[in-house]
Design an enzyme around this catalytic site. Structure first.
Site, PDB file in Angstrom:
ATOM      1  CG  HIS A  17      -2.066  -1.398   1.591  1.00 39.42           C
ATOM      2  ND1 HIS A  17      -1.826  -1.885   2.569  1.00 39.42           N
ATOM      3  CD2 HIS A  17      -2.510  -1.656   0.513  1.00 39.42           C
ATOM      4  CE1 HIS A  17      -3.321  -2.575   2.307  1.00 39.42           C
ATOM      5  NE2 HIS A  17      -3.385  -2.530   1.324  1.00 39.42           N
ATOM      6  CE  LYS A  41     -12.062  -6.825   5.360  1.00 37.92           C
ATOM      7  NZ  LYS A  41     -11.657  -6.227   4.419  1.00 37.92           N
ATOM      8  NE  ARG A  90      -2.189  -8.280  -3.725  1.00 35.69           N
ATOM      9  CZ  ARG A  90      -2.869  -8.675  -3.007  1.00 35.69           C
ATOM     10  NH1 ARG A  90      -2.750  -9.380  -1.435  1.00 35.69           N
ATOM     11  NH2 ARG A  90      -4.245  -9.470  -3.300  1.00 35.69           N
ATOM     12  CB  SER A 127      -3.700  -6.469   4.798  1.00 33.78           C
ATOM     13  OG  SER A 127      -3.949  -5.155   4.340  1.00 33.78           O
TER      14      SER A 127
END
Length: 151
Positions: A17, A41, A90, A127
């Site tokens: 990030h 979440k 990515r 993450s």
């Protein structure tokens, strides 16, 4: 003035990030790191901790702002007058997923998505991997900026 939001949960901010944001400030006049809030979440870090991680990481970069938002990213973009969404890629799976979101966003609003490829040295960092390393008492410090530290 060209402004972009870089949306995500940033739970936590990773070196991937960080790299995208650092490179994004060379392309835009302002990068708004927008932390999406999803009540369904379960986060490892609180919203305040995640905001502080980012604010501290970019304390010397006036072109980076940090905010939180709820709802659709494109609605938030329109609310604050931002025409670009910045996203990092990515791998090919990221591209396919992000492409579908970008097309949907463009159908919903006149918002353009700009993709940057992650640096090779950070392309493996996610993450979710960082959270797993932290949960298992591993050395996560190689995966995140210095501002991200577990107390």
């Amino acid at each position: 003035m060209k402004r972009a939001i870089f949306p995500g949960s940033f739970d936590p901010l990773t070196l991937g990030h960080y790299d995208i944001i650092k490179r994004g400030v060379t392309l835009f006049d302002e990068i708004i790191v927008a932390i999406g809030v999803n009540a369904d979440k379960k986060y490892m870090f609180s919203l305040n901790e995640r905001m502080k991680f980012i604010e501290d990481a970019f304390a010397d970069e006036p072109k980076v702002k940090v905010v939180s938002y709820k709802g659709l990213t494109v609605d938030f973009c329109q609310e604050i007058g931002v025409e670009f969404i910045l996203r990092g890629l990515r791998n090919p799976a990221d591209f396919e997923f992000e492409k579908a979101i970008a097309h949907t966003n463009r159908d919903l609003a006149p918002i353009e998505t700009v993709f940057l490829l992650t640096a090779a040295k950070t392309s493996y960092i996610a993450s979710s991997i960082v959270r797993d390393v932290i949960r298992n008492n591993g050395d996560y410090t190689k995966l995140v900026p210095k501002s991200v530290r577990v107390k």
